[in-house]
Structure formats: C-alpha cells, structure tokens
Write a protein that holds these residues in place. Structure first.
Motif, PDB file in Angstrom:
ATOM      1  N   VAL A  84       0.771  -1.450  -0.178  1.00 18.28           N
ATOM      2  CA  VAL A  84       0.363   0.312   0.352  1.00 18.28           C
ATOM      3  C   VAL A  84       0.981   1.536   0.194  1.00 18.28           C
ATOM      4  N   ARG A  88      -2.019   6.189   1.097  1.00 13.51           N
ATOM      5  CA  ARG A  88      -2.786   5.547   1.136  1.00 13.51           C
ATOM      6  C   ARG A  88      -2.485   4.871   2.417  1.00 13.51           C
ATOM      7  N   SER A 143      -1.720   5.985  -8.706  1.00 12.84           N
ATOM      8  CA  SER A 143      -2.929   6.321  -7.758  1.00 12.84           C
ATOM      9  C   SER A 143      -2.736   6.822  -6.845  1.00 12.84           C
TER      10      SER A 143
END
Length: 537
Positions: A84, A88, A143
């Motif tokens: 991750v 995030r 992202s």
C-alpha cells in the motif's frame, strides 16, 4: 457475544458432563443463546458410551478461565498490505483516533510490521531533504497522482525512479534537470517537454496540461503521464507513492497472541512501553492492536458451575472469571464470588435430578435424546440407585426421563457399567474420577472407579499403588484412596496410601496390605469424605 461456559468438575464423570450439556440446553431453550457446555478433562469410556448411545458429541474442552487477550476490547483497525502507498496509509492513520500505529501484513495475513504516524513524518522529512524517489511501481504513482498514461513507453513501464524536478524556465539553465535519471514535473511548457523527451528522462509528469500534438509521436523511452494536480502539489504527492514496506517498523516488534494471559501481557507492556502492540491469532494472522488502555478493564469470562462448588475441583483461573450460578448436590465448599449469584444446592444423588426439576420449573420438557442422557447420568451417579446418596426423587426423575426417551433403565444401566476397564491404563482409571480435598489441615485425594468385578481389578493393586505413591509425593497428600466400587457386591474395595490407623478409625475395620473392603459403601461424597471429616474435625 462471548459464550457463558457451563462446566462440571475436573476429571469429569458422566453426571458432570451431562449436567453441563443439559443446563446449557435449558438456558438456550428459553432464549439465552450464549450458553455453551464445556468439560475440564478427558471424557471417560462410560461417558462416551452414553454420548454415543444418544447421538451427542463431547462438550468443548477448556483448560482454564484466565482472562486472555481475546477477552479484551482491543482495536481492530484496517490491516494494510505491505504494498500500500504511504499516501493511502496516511489516510488510514488519520481515521484511527485511538491508536497511533496500524499493522502491516504479508500477502498470507501474517505480520510484516507496524506503521506509525512517526514513521510517515520521518519519511516525509527525509524525502524533503533528499528529493529523490527510489524505485516504485508505476501503478503507485498513478494512484497518488490520479494520473493516466499518455504514450506507449509508459504502457511498457513497470517501475519509476529518479530525482524529482519541477521544470523551470529555460533561462535558468543552472536549475534545469540535467540527467536522464529524473522525474520531471512541468505544466504547459513545450520546450521543457521536448527537452525531457530528448534526454529520455525516466518519467515526465504533465501537471494540469496536455501533451503538445507535435510531440505525441516523438521517439522516446520516457514514460509520460498526466495529473490534474499542479506541479507543487504533485511534487509532494509523488513521494507518497512509496510502499509502506519501506518505512514501517519491522524489527524489535513485541507481539501478543489471542490466547496469551492478560497478567503476563501486562508485565510485558510495563517492560517495553510501546504505544501499540500487534495481536496475532493461532495462525499468526493479524487480529488487532493492543494499547495500555485496553488492559484497564478486561472482560472476565463468564461461567456456570455444575456438580461441584470447590475451587480445587474447578477450572484453573476461576478466580479471574465471573461465576453466574452454581448447580450442585455436594457439600458447600470454598468458592467465593464478588457479587450475589444464583445457587441451587440440593441433597440428591445426581446433579441431573436438580436440572430435570429446573426444566419442569420452566414448563419445558427435555428432548428424547437429552432425557435419555440425563437418565443415564442419574443411574451412573447413584450406581443404579444403590448409592446411599440416592433418594426417591432421583429414582422418580430417572424413571420420568426414561419414559420420555423410551428406554429401559435396567438395560441402560447394564450398558453403562459393562464398559470394559481391563484395557485402560492405571493412569486413566485413577484420574478419570479423581478429586482432591482439604479437611482440617489435611490434604487428601479420593479416586473412584465403578465396576462389576472388583476382585479382578484388585489384581492390579501394585500397579495402582505405584502410581498413587508418585501422586502422593508430588501433591504432598496426607492420604490417597482409590475406591473400587462394585455394583454387584454393593460395596467398595479401598486401596490406599497413608496411615493405617486413620483408615481403621474412620471406617471401623482393620486394613491389611493397603486394602480394605467396605460393604454397602458406594458413595465418596456421603460415606468416605464425611468419615474422614468427622475423624479430623
């Protein structure tokens, strides 16, 4: 909701096992669905015969009632994957108001490390000074930048790394990027874009801008992506694309398991003084996070005691549990509670006789199979109604349960007591129904084996005595007695270790060779313990 365990005594006999199952069934039948029968030891051959006869499985075996980590109201934050992004992960940390760290797990769910706000803050400060991004997956960058790929070279790129540079006007040559190992951020600056493509920089990020049409087919190995963020914000966000595996703490972690005792955990917490501790399950998968706050008011396990009310015969760690009720037919002993509880103690031969009355009090009838087991338990504990503890009420209750189950008490008794004992070890026989007592400063133990051929059992006397001698030494007992209660002879052969005078004075017979036969003595509770209590009291 956590279960309320219903448990009999250690080394459980048939009455103890069935009483736990019957009481749990009663409470669950009236809507209290959290009651669960449990046992504190191996199920005897006799009890297994009864369970098999009526189609039941043995209750769950529990080893103690100590408060464990699983009894705490610990936090269960999201468990992060090691891949991750930092960005995030920071969002997850911000959502956790009560804890300062969250667990990071491997793909199989096992613990990889712990990520704290301090880890993220330190990383951000280090990257501010360094200005270079180590290799990260392109997907991570897309992202955090909410970006999209604009060229074929980008489609073929998996990893991006380099010095992060915001393109400045071409007149400031000394501040321009000058190496292909760069990640260049620029706006609508065709000259800067061309320069980056000519140098084949690792990555070109177009901030709130489109790729000029004349450069869309420019031959280059540069990965080109676009983002809706301005260059300043993109420069900060791009460092958040690193996986948390790079910044979380992975060494020197203090972990606890769900089964760990709280008193032991408390010692470790005082020793290490971490802010958060990961909790693992039996498979070492992450189950949650523990802080010192969680140790302040642990939830105690809840338990109902049947067929006993003596601490030495009960589950280890009982002092840490919350006792809700006691259903028993033995003398009152030493168990203490912090709050008033329901106690039902009656002078009958079997705990199941009492529980059958409780079914009647509630206007319920046990199922056929449960009634059959209860009838068998009454037969077992009253030795087919031959024990002096047996009452007319026991007999009437057993007959009623037998009618409900449509079984013959005589045939049921034969099946129970015909269980072969020859193949069982001395250890199994002695400790299957073994109880310890403390009377007037004397520690003693009395084991009981119910059989139909005590002379044959006596042939193993030396084997029994050898094991008893070891137990007496280990437990520092004043006396130990093994009762071989013979249903056919209606009496008990006593094999004992201890003072001969004690046996003679208590039972009025002269022992010989560590043995003595006591006619009509069938009950440990009513005919053996009271005699010793009267002698020593």
């Amino acid at each position: 909701m956590d279960p309320i365990y219903v448990t009999g005594h250690r080394n459980p006999d048939t009455d103890s096992i069935v009483a736990a199952m019957a009481y749990a069934a009663l409470r669950n039948a009236v809507g209290d669905r959290e009651y669960e029968a449990a046992c504190l030891g191996h199920v005897s051959d006799e009890t297994q015969i009864v369970l098999d006869l009526f189609g039941f499985q043995p209750p769950k075996r529990i080893r103690d009632m100590h408060t464990q980590v699983q009894d705490l109201d610990f936090d269960t934050p999201p468990v992060l994957s090691a891949g991750v992004t930092v960005g995030r992960a920071w969002g997850v940390l911000q959502e956790q108001k009560n804890i300062s760290s969250v667990p990071v797990a491997n793909e199989d769910g096992t613990l990889y490390g712990m990520l704290s706000r301090e880890n993220v803050a330190s990383y951000n400060m280090e990257q501010t000074m360094a200005g270079e991004l180590d290799a990260v997956p392109l997907f991570n960058i897309l992202s955090v930048l909410e970006g999209k790929i604009l060229n074929e070279a980008g489609e073929n790129t998996d990893v991006v790394a380099g010095e992060v540079t915001i393109a400045l006007p071409q007149s400031r040559e000394n501040l321009l990027f000058n190496t292909p190992n760069s990640i260049v951020l620029c706006g609508h600056q065709p000259d800067m874009i061309r320069r980056a493509l000519e140098m084949n920089v690792n990555c070109l990020v177009l901030c709130q801008a489109e790729l000029p049409e004349e450069l869309r087919d420019f031959p280059t190995t540069t990965c080109i992506i676009s983002t809706p963020f301005d260059a300043y914000r993109a420069a900060r966000l791009i460092f958040q694309s690193a996986p948390v595996s790079r910044i979380c703490r992975t060494t020197g972690l203090v972990c606890f398991h769900l089964e760990d005792r709280v008193d032991e955990v408390r010692e470790q917490v005082l020793k290490h003084r971490e802010s958060c501790y990961p909790i693992l399950d039996e498979n070492d998968h992450v189950a949650g996070v523990l802080t010192r706050y969680h140790l302040l008011r642990p939830r105690r396990k809840r338990v109902v005691l049947v067929d006993h009310n003596e601490a030495a015969q009960s589950v280890p760690g009982l002092e840490e549990a919350e006792i809700l009720a006691i259903i028993d037919h033995h003398r009152l002993a030493d168990i203490q509670t912090t709050n008033p509880i329901y106690v039902r103690n009656e002078p009958v031969g079997s705990t199941n006789t009492i529980i059958a009355s409780m079914f009647q009090d509630r206007g319920l009838m046990p199922s056929e199979k449960m009634a059959g087991m209860m009838a068998a338990a009454i037969l077992s504990d009253t030795v087919m109604f031959k024990s002096p503890t047996c009452t007319d009420r026991d007999r009437r209750t057993a007959e009623r349960m037998a009618r409900i189950a449509n079984v013959s008490l005589e045939e049921l008794g034969k099946q129970i007591f015909s269980a072969s004992l020859e193949h069982r070890t001395a250890q199994d026989l002695i400790f299957a129904d073994y109880k310890e007592f403390h009377i007037a400063g004397h520690n003693l133990a009395v084991a009981q084996v119910t059989c139909m051929d005590s002379p044959r059992m006596l042939e193993r006397k030396e084997e029994f005595l050898k094991l008893m001698e070891k137990n007496v030494a280990e437990k520092k007992l004043s006396i130990m007695i093994l009762m071989l209660t013979d249903v056919l002879l209606e009496g008990s052969q006593l094999i004992y270790l201890g003072d001969d005078d004690t046996i003679q004075q208590a039972f009025g017979v002269a022992p010989k060779g560590n043995t003595v036969f006591l006619p009509h003595v069938m009950s440990r509770k009513k005919q053996v313990i009271p005699m010793l209590s009267a002698l020593w009291g």
